[in-house]
Design an enzyme around this catalytic site. Structure first.
Site, PDB file in Angstrom:
ATOM      1  N   SER A 127      10.754 -42.942  33.394  1.00 31.39           N
ATOM      2  CA  SER A 127       9.507 -43.653  33.638  1.00 31.39           C
ATOM      3  C   SER A 127       9.394 -44.136  35.081  1.00 31.39           C
ATOM      4  O   SER A 127       8.285 -44.283  35.603  1.00 31.39           O
ATOM      5  CB  SER A 127       9.395 -44.849  32.683  1.00 31.39           C
ATOM      6  OG  SER A 127       9.437 -44.415  31.342  1.00 31.39           O
ATOM      7  N   GLU A 165       5.726 -39.817  29.130  1.00 27.89           N
ATOM      8  CA  GLU A 165       4.857 -40.266  30.222  1.00 27.89           C
ATOM      9  C   GLU A 165       4.900 -41.778  30.433  1.00 27.89           C
ATOM     10  O   GLU A 165       3.893 -42.404  30.726  1.00 27.89           O
ATOM     11  CB  GLU A 165       3.417 -39.794  29.982  1.00 27.89           C
ATOM     12  CG  GLU A 165       3.277 -38.295  30.030  1.00 27.89           C
ATOM     13  CD  GLU A 165       3.942 -37.678  31.260  1.00 27.89           C
ATOM     14  OE1 GLU A 165       3.701 -38.168  32.374  1.00 27.89           O
ATOM     15  OE2 GLU A 165       4.710 -36.721  31.105  1.00 27.89           O
ATOM     16  N   TYR A 203       6.393 -28.853  33.300  1.00 26.85           N
ATOM     17  CA  TYR A 203       6.115 -29.996  34.164  1.00 26.85           C
ATOM     18  C   TYR A 203       7.426 -30.750  34.341  1.00 26.85           C
ATOM     19  O   TYR A 203       7.824 -31.540  33.489  1.00 26.85           O
ATOM     20  CB  TYR A 203       5.049 -30.847  33.464  1.00 26.85           C
ATOM     21  CG  TYR A 203       4.559 -32.071  34.168  1.00 26.85           C
ATOM     22  CD1 TYR A 203       3.756 -31.987  35.289  1.00 26.85           C
ATOM     23  CD2 TYR A 203       4.856 -33.341  33.658  1.00 26.85           C
ATOM     24  CE1 TYR A 203       3.261 -33.126  35.903  1.00 26.85           C
ATOM     25  CE2 TYR A 203       4.371 -34.487  34.249  1.00 26.85           C
ATOM     26  CZ  TYR A 203       3.573 -34.373  35.377  1.00 26.85           C
ATOM     27  OH  TYR A 203       3.083 -35.508  35.971  1.00 26.85           O
ATOM     28  N   ARG A 230      -1.273 -52.912   2.865  1.00 25.15           N
ATOM     29  CA  ARG A 230      -0.481 -51.995   3.695  1.00 25.15           C
ATOM     30  C   ARG A 230      -1.342 -50.847   4.217  1.00 25.15           C
ATOM     31  O   ARG A 230      -1.193 -50.432   5.373  1.00 25.15           O
ATOM     32  CB  ARG A 230       0.693 -51.429   2.887  1.00 25.15           C
ATOM     33  CG  ARG A 230       1.617 -52.475   2.348  1.00 25.15           C
ATOM     34  CD  ARG A 230       2.656 -51.896   1.405  1.00 25.15           C
ATOM     35  NE  ARG A 230       3.737 -51.224   2.119  1.00 25.15           N
ATOM     36  CZ  ARG A 230       4.786 -50.663   1.532  1.00 25.15           C
ATOM     37  NH1 ARG A 230       4.874 -50.669   0.211  1.00 25.15           N
ATOM     38  NH2 ARG A 230       5.713 -50.088   2.252  1.00 25.15           N
TER      39      ARG A 230
END
Length: 668
Positions: free
Chosen positions: A161, A435, A152, A344
């Site tokens: 982006s 992405e 891709y 934590r």
């Protein structure tokens, strides 16, 4: 462990015991772990299916893991060879056991086949979902049987982006009915696509469509980049691997450039945009439809966040339950009994469940969008796109931070590759950027949310609470909670997150409206980028909290108490992190702060007996975790020692007089 004939007396005395150190912890559970595991898996059938698929891999030497997996990390050629061998064996298993499409996807993910998995995860869905029937018939069979291996190719060396800023061009040549793909400058070189560097024969290329000198924006094109007979680059193609990365070096991320490469016009993916022989152009679907693959990938990132955090917190909690430390004490206590360790790890257990549930919801929304789109209904496109942007940014940030905190909570052993945590963190962290950078993506979600609050877009789905008609009544609410029990009420929690998000969106919209005449649109937007990040996260957190609560309501009665505690802990932890916003929105006041802190401490104590059982419910096998610290039996000491003996630097010490490294005698 090693054969006894090769063990030292010390090793023979301290061989691995068969006692499960974590059994006492498991007996404390207040709920049925198997029932919870079925819920997390989706159903009893899905749980059993995954276990069966794991058994196929565990018993096959091709998929052997253990410390060798970490020894090999620095040898990219070896890792890629091993992954291709695994893929070949997986394909054999798929045929031998007649696995269906879902089982195919699961076993490939479990088998850890590296970068070529992107063929199935990204390239193939694009071919299946963004093509015309004619293109589907011509391309899908070849992609499904690996005759074509695809990638891709969107990101460029100078643009990632910002998809609209891509520079690669695809110019329609009317005389020959072709499209000319070209890289006009070095900045336009495709950079980062997974499976491109070495493996792919084809690429779905994102490029600017130029027709009669007019730039029609970004479209997708199918381009053959390597010969399917000899795997050499096609004429005009420059392609290769970008080199070593921080992690995921089993993925051959690549570079790609085109020198006036011609492809048929019909190689433009035309489900959402058509280019006819005469050069006429039309859009049978919405422009956002062409970004379906990106939405799918973002949904996948959200969907898998809970699984990654589930793995990390399983390792950390199991280790904390057997690691003992208490200076001066005759019998040391398990470090999980320290409230500092609970503070934590327990919120991360809660986060793992929260991320799992929102991931399921995100997948459901995406598949609903996909189903409606097949019928020509794109009404969900805007809200699903915005939701995927908001949640991808937020969930991957929470996941990455959680995995790293799990690593840190394990002290020095967490720095060891054998813990499984450094590689888990480094392998997951690319999702922060993939992405869409997590900061940049929030602009997409903010744009939509600001439209909704101003009445320019429907207040539907996850944005229904932004309805301008109910804004005033929502923002006017003030909590009168005066006890720990009251701040633990779901109604209190849901209203706090709803009102905080509505407040932040409204505040940003009002500030922008007040400055609209004193700043240019570009300046106005830039001035509020930090606000966009804040409001997108506020919206995302409300969505997560709401879906968590909805999931509890649908759960078995026996699971609701422990799930409610996790819901409460997740919510109160985030209220404390973002206390400023929750006070500013008016729903909370200063008197609530000590109540929330005390309620959180109470939750630590309530969750403590269930801690190991809660991570067990993620059903992460020793094969999957590949962690010396996260073993199901808790025997991290023996495992660390045994794995260290298999370190290549330790091989041959006896025969080489104690020296097994080149250069020692030469330079020292």
């Amino acid at each position: 462990s090693r054969d006894k004939s090769t063990q030292t007396p010390f090793e023979r005395e301290h061989t691995m015991s068969t006692v499960n150190l974590l059994d006492p912890e498991r007996r404390k559970a207040s709920f049925d772990v198997t029932q919870m595991a079925w819920k997390i898996a989706g159903s009893k059938a899905m749980f059993e299916r995954k276990r069966w698929l794991i058994s196929l891999l565990e018993n096959d030497p091709v998929f052997e893991r253990g410390p060798q997996e970490y020894f090999d990390l620095g040898d990219r050629k070896k890792v890629i060879y091993k992954n291709l061998k695994r893929l070949h064996r997986v394909q054999q298993l798929i045929k031998e056991h007649n696995l269906d499409l879902m089982e195919d996807r699961i076993i490939k993910w479990l088998a850890n086949i590296g970068g070529i998995s992107l063929h199935d995860e990204v390239f193939l869905p694009t071919v299946l979902n963004m093509t015309t029937p004619e293109q589907f018939d011509a391309w899908a069979p070849k992609a499904l049987n690996y005759e074509w291996i695809g990638c891709y190719a969107q990101t460029e060396i100078a643009h990632g982006s910002n998809v609209r800023g891509l520079l690669t061009t695809c110019t329609f040549l009317k005389d020959t009915d072709e499209i000319e793909v070209h890289t006009p400058c070095l900045e336009a070189t495709k950079w980062w696509p997974g499976a491109l560097g070495l493996l792919s024969t084809h690429a779905v290329v994102y490029a600017r469509l130029i027709v009669d000198g007019k730039d029609l924006g970004i479209h997708n094109f199918m381009v053959q980049i390597r010969n399917t007979d000899n795997h050499k680059p096609m004429p005009g193609i420059t392609v290769g691997d970008i080199g070593p990365k921080w992690s995921t070096n089993s993925n051959d991320n690549g570079f790609l450039a085109f020198d006036h490469v011609r492809i048929p016009r019909t190689n433009m993916l035309m489900k959402y945009a058509r280019l006819e022989r005469d050069g006429s152009y039309s859009r049978p679907g919405p422009s956002k439809g062409s970004y379906g693959t990106m939405t799918r990938i973002r949904a996948s990132i959200v969907g898998l966040a809970g699984h990654y955090v589930g793995s990390a917190v399983t390792i950390a909690v199991r280790y904390a339950a057997v690691r003992r430390q208490e200076p001066g004490a005759k019998e040391e206590r398990a470090i999980i009994d320290y409230t500092s360790q609970q503070s934590r790890l327990f919120p991360i257990i809660a986060a793992a469940y929260a991320l799992k549930f929102i991931g399921d919801a995100m997948f459901s929304e995406y598949f609903e969008l996909e189903a409606q789109s097949q019928k020509g209904d794109y009404s969900l496109a805007a809200v699903v796109h915005a939701t995927s942007c908001s949640l991808k940014s937020l969930c991957s940030t929470i996941a990455a931070d959680s995995i790293e905190e799990c690593r840190r909570s394990c002290g020095g052993h967490g720095f060891h590759q054998f813990s499984g945590l450094p590689e888990l963190y480094a392998s997951y962290f690319p999702n922060y950027t993939a992405e869409g950078d997590n900061w940049l993506l929030t602009q997409q979600s903010a744009r939509y949310l600001l439209k909704v609050i101003s009445g320019k877009a429907d207040a539907s789905g996850s944005a229904a609470y932004l309805n301008p008609l109910t804004k005033a009544s929502t923002l006017s609410q003030r909590s009168d909670a005066s006890s720990i029990d009251q701040v633990l009420e779901p109604a209190f929690i849901l209203q706090a997150f709803r009102q905080r998000s509505l407040f932040v969106v409204t505040q940003t919209a009002d500030e922008m409206a007040a400055s609209i005449h004193t700043a240019s649109p570009e300046e106005l937007w830039n001035n509020h980028l930090v606000d966009f990040y804040r409001l997108s996260n506020a919206h995302g957190l409300f969505s997560i909290v709401q879906k968590f609560f909805d999931n509890i309501e649908r759960s078995e009665a026996t699971l609701r108490p422990v799930l409610t505690r996790l819901f409460q802990l997740f919510a109160l932890t985030w209220i404390q992190k973002d206390m400023g916003d929750f006070l500013a929105c008016g729903f909370l006041s200063n008197q609530h702060i000590p109540l929330i802190i005390r309620a959180t401490r109470k939750l630590y104590a309530l969750i403590r007996p269930d801690a190991v059982a809660l991570v067990d419910a993620f059903d992460k096998s020793d094969f999957e975790l590949n962690s010396a610290l996260g073993r199901y039996d808790g025997r991290y000491v023996e495992t660390l020692y045994e794995w260290a003996q298999r370190e290549p630097l330790n091989q041959g010490l006896a025969t080489l007089g104690g020296v097994a490294i080149d250069g020692y005698t030469e330079f020292l």
